[in-house]
Enzyme design. Structure first.
Site, PDB file in Angstrom:
ATOM      1  N   CYS A  20       0.875  -1.175   0.000  1.00 33.42           N
ATOM      2  CA  CYS A  20       0.000   0.000   0.000  1.00 33.42           C
ATOM      3  C   CYS A  20       0.904   1.214   0.000  1.00 33.42           C
ATOM      4  O   CYS A  20       1.611   1.470   0.971  1.00 33.42           O
ATOM      5  CB  CYS A  20      -0.917   0.000   1.222  1.00 33.42           C
ATOM      6  SG  CYS A  20      -1.956   1.479   1.315  1.00 33.42           S
TER       7      CYS A  20
ATOM      8  N   GLU B  19      -3.657   1.188  -6.191  1.00 39.74           N
ATOM      9  CA  GLU B  19      -2.654   0.235  -6.658  1.00 39.74           C
ATOM     10  C   GLU B  19      -2.478   0.428  -8.155  1.00 39.74           C
ATOM     11  O   GLU B  19      -3.360   0.952  -8.841  1.00 39.74           O
ATOM     12  CB  GLU B  19      -3.060  -1.212  -6.358  1.00 39.74           C
ATOM     13  CG  GLU B  19      -3.019  -1.578  -4.881  1.00 39.74           C
ATOM     14  CD  GLU B  19      -1.630  -1.564  -4.270  1.00 39.74           C
ATOM     15  OE1 GLU B  19      -0.651  -1.315  -5.009  1.00 39.74           O
ATOM     16  OE2 GLU B  19      -1.513  -1.792  -3.054  1.00 39.74           O
TER      17      GLU B  19
END
Length: 244
Positions: free
Chosen positions: A2, A107
């Site tokens: 992340c 992402e």
């Protein structure tokens, strides 16, 4: 992993969700990046111990024993599989766990054209998430104290895996107390917190390239990308719930 997320919920919403007595004013953030200050919830120290409070931490963990704060650049995430054993994380995992509020995370996926297409992964209607995190306090030679943190990641569920093989550990509301307060990290209930959240919890939105810039933080970061502007690999479209 992340490496970017957003937090746009109000202070009032955070106070209600995390049962906080008070919260400082929160500025909406659409592209939170490592090395920046982020909001986190921990158990209060000192007076009124064991009540929750919101604090601000630098994203990128500096272990208390480190001689070089630059280590934080490599420690924005901690893998759930090794967080309990790695020297940089194990003390924090045992004693200094936090919840990191967010409304989604980004992402990137490589495409046939060579570009890296960003995607926003969130709950429906950008509902509040709580990432599992850890924090530490580091003191410089001059005595200045830096409080910093890392987000714990786990293997992605099948829905997100087509974009990235890692995702943040998301703690559900019913498990906040267990995550923050448990002293038995070996119990099955606690270990289950570190597993990926189910596939049907999330929506995936293809977004524009502006989010690639860590210094760009505006509402259009979360706007769905028009199909004509997409760099996405068309071979994955059938397997994703894409909002465009």
């Amino acid at each position: 992993m992340c490496g970017r997320f957003l937090l746009v919920s109000s202070s009032k919403e955070l106070a209600e969700q995390f049962e906080l007595d008070e919260t400082p004013e929160i500025t909406p953030r659409y592209n939170v990046a490592p090395s920046q200050e982020i909001a986190a919830i921990r158990l209060r120290h000192g007076p009124q111990a064991n009540k929750r409070e919101l604090i601000f931490l630098r994203w990128g963990l500096i272990p208390s024993w480190s001689k070089d704060p630059a280590i934080s650049q490599r420690l924005i995430n901690a893998r759930s599989e090794t967080v309990e054993s790695k020297p940089a994380f194990r003390s924090s995992f045992k004693k200094r766990r936090i919840l990191i509020p967010a409304n989604g995370f980004y992402e990137w996926k490589g495409t046939q054209s060579g570009a890296r297409q960003p995607y926003l992964i969130s709950f429906e209607k950008f509902g509040l998430l709580a990432f599992a995190g850890i924090y530490d306090e580091w003191k410089s030679a001059s005595g200045d104290v830096t409080r910093s943190c890392a987000i714990i990641t786990t293997q992605s569920n099948d829905f997100i895996k087509s974009i990235h093989d890692r995702m943040p550990v998301v703690v559900l509301t019913k498990d906040y107390e267990l995550w923050l307060e448990s002293t038995d990290t070996a119990s099955e209930d606690f270990k289950n917190l570190l597993k990926p959240l189910s596939d049907d919890s999330f929506r995936i939105t293809e977004v524009g390239m502006k989010v690639n810039r860590p210094d760009y933080d505006n509402p259009d970061c979360i706007e769905p990308l028009k199909r004509a502007d997409s760099h996405a690999d068309q071979s994955i479209q059938g397997s994703l719930y894409l909002t465009t």
